[in-house]
Design a protein around this motif. Sequence first.
Motif, PDB file in Angstrom:
ATOM      1  N   SER A 186      -0.734   3.517   9.913  1.00 31.01           N
ATOM      2  CA  SER A 186      -1.426   3.421   8.616  1.00 31.01           C
ATOM      3  C   SER A 186      -0.527   3.682   7.415  1.00 31.01           C
ATOM      4  CB  SER A 186      -2.586   4.415   8.578  1.00 31.01           C
ATOM      5  OG  SER A 186      -3.526   4.098   9.559  1.00 31.01           O
ATOM      6  N   ARG A 187       0.652   4.173   7.629  1.00 32.99           N
ATOM      7  CA  ARG A 187       1.499   4.586   6.506  1.00 32.99           C
ATOM      8  C   ARG A 187       1.914   3.433   5.602  1.00 32.99           C
ATOM      9  NH1 ARG A 187       5.100   8.466  10.166  1.00 32.99           N
ATOM     10  NH2 ARG A 187       3.486   9.995  10.607  1.00 32.99           N
ATOM     11  N   ASP A 188       2.009   2.218   6.145  1.00 36.09           N
ATOM     12  CA  ASP A 188       2.420   1.082   5.317  1.00 36.09           C
ATOM     13  C   ASP A 188       1.237   0.277   4.785  1.00 36.09           C
ATOM     14  OD1 ASP A 188       1.597  -0.093   7.674  1.00 36.09           O
ATOM     15  OD2 ASP A 188       3.274  -1.486   7.790  1.00 36.09           O
ATOM     16  N   ASP A 189       0.010   0.734   5.044  1.00 37.15           N
ATOM     17  CA  ASP A 189      -1.175   0.039   4.551  1.00 37.15           C
ATOM     18  C   ASP A 189      -1.234   0.100   3.025  1.00 37.15           C
ATOM     19  OD1 ASP A 189      -1.743  -0.129   7.233  1.00 37.15           O
ATOM     20  OD2 ASP A 189      -3.611   0.995   7.151  1.00 37.15           O
ATOM     21  N   ILE A 190      -1.796  -0.939   2.436  1.00 38.94           N
ATOM     22  CA  ILE A 190      -2.040  -0.945   0.993  1.00 38.94           C
ATOM     23  C   ILE A 190      -3.521  -0.615   0.849  1.00 38.94           C
ATOM     24  CG2 ILE A 190      -1.788  -2.223  -1.156  1.00 38.94           C
ATOM     25  CD1 ILE A 190       0.801  -1.957   0.650  1.00 38.94           C
ATOM     26  N   ILE A 191      -3.819   0.529   0.246  1.00 35.88           N
ATOM     27  CA  ILE A 191      -5.186   1.060   0.253  1.00 35.88           C
ATOM     28  C   ILE A 191      -5.776   1.173  -1.146  1.00 35.88           C
ATOM     29  CG2 ILE A 191      -4.808   2.359   2.375  1.00 35.88           C
ATOM     30  CD1 ILE A 191      -4.580   4.890   0.543  1.00 35.88           C
ATOM     31  N   ARG A 192      -7.083   1.266  -1.153  1.00 36.22           N
ATOM     32  CA  ARG A 192      -7.849   1.622  -2.348  1.00 36.22           C
ATOM     33  C   ARG A 192      -8.431   2.996  -2.036  1.00 36.22           C
ATOM     34  NH1 ARG A 192     -13.231   1.872  -3.348  1.00 36.22           N
ATOM     35  NH2 ARG A 192     -13.894   1.544  -5.494  1.00 36.22           N
ATOM     36  N   ALA A 193      -8.175   3.980  -2.892  1.00 32.88           N
ATOM     37  CA  ALA A 193      -8.662   5.344  -2.664  1.00 32.88           C
ATOM     38  C   ALA A 193      -9.239   5.908  -3.955  1.00 32.88           C
ATOM     39  CB  ALA A 193      -7.526   6.228  -2.156  1.00 32.88           C
ATOM     40  N   ASN A 194      -9.915   7.041  -3.844  1.00 37.73           N
ATOM     41  CA  ASN A 194     -10.545   7.706  -4.993  1.00 37.73           C
ATOM     42  C   ASN A 194     -11.468   6.754  -5.746  1.00 37.73           C
ATOM     43  OD1 ASN A 194      -9.215  10.085  -4.396  1.00 37.73           O
ATOM     44  ND2 ASN A 194      -7.578   9.722  -5.866  1.00 37.73           N
TER      45      ASN A 194
END
Length: 158
Positions: free
Chosen positions: A139-147
Motif C-alpha cells: 500500500s505504500r505506493d498507492d495514491i490515496i484520498r484521505a481526511n
Amino acid sequence: MTFRIGSHHKRALRALGVTLLELLITVTLIGLLTAVAIPSYKAYIERAKIAAARKDILEISIKLDRYLQFKNAFPASLTDVPDNRLDPWGNPYRYLSMEGAKVGDKRKDKSLHPLNSDYDLYSMGPDGKSQTPLTAKASRDDIIRANNGGFIGVAEDY
C-alpha cells in the motif's frame, strides 16, 4: 598476427583530426551522460504519473460530491458515476462508500484509524497491489484520498 595501420590510413585519421584517445573520451562521456539521464527521466515519468493520478482522484471526487448533492447518498460503486477511467498504470480506480462498509474493508492509516468518513478513493499505484492498512508494503505506493479529501497523494507521505 598483428594489425598494422597503413600509412594512407594514418593520414586519413589525422586528416579527420580524431585520435583513438579522443574517440574513447567521447564514448565515455556519452556513456556517463546516459547513465545520469535515464534514471532522471524515469523519475520524471513516475512523478508525472503520480500527478495525473492525483488530478484524476480530485476530478472523480468532485463527481462523487455532485452525485451526493443530487441523490443524497454516495453511489454504491464508480460505475454509477459516468467516469470509468483507468489510473496512469492501467488499473481501475478503487472506490468504497463508507455507508454500510465493513470495518475490515475500510482503508486505515498508521494508527489503524479509517482514512475517510465519507468514502475511500485510491489508485493502487505502480505495483498494482494494495492492502487496507497503509503500513502494508503493497500500500505504500498507492495514491490515496484521505481526511475526506484534505489529502490526496502517495500513501507513504501521509
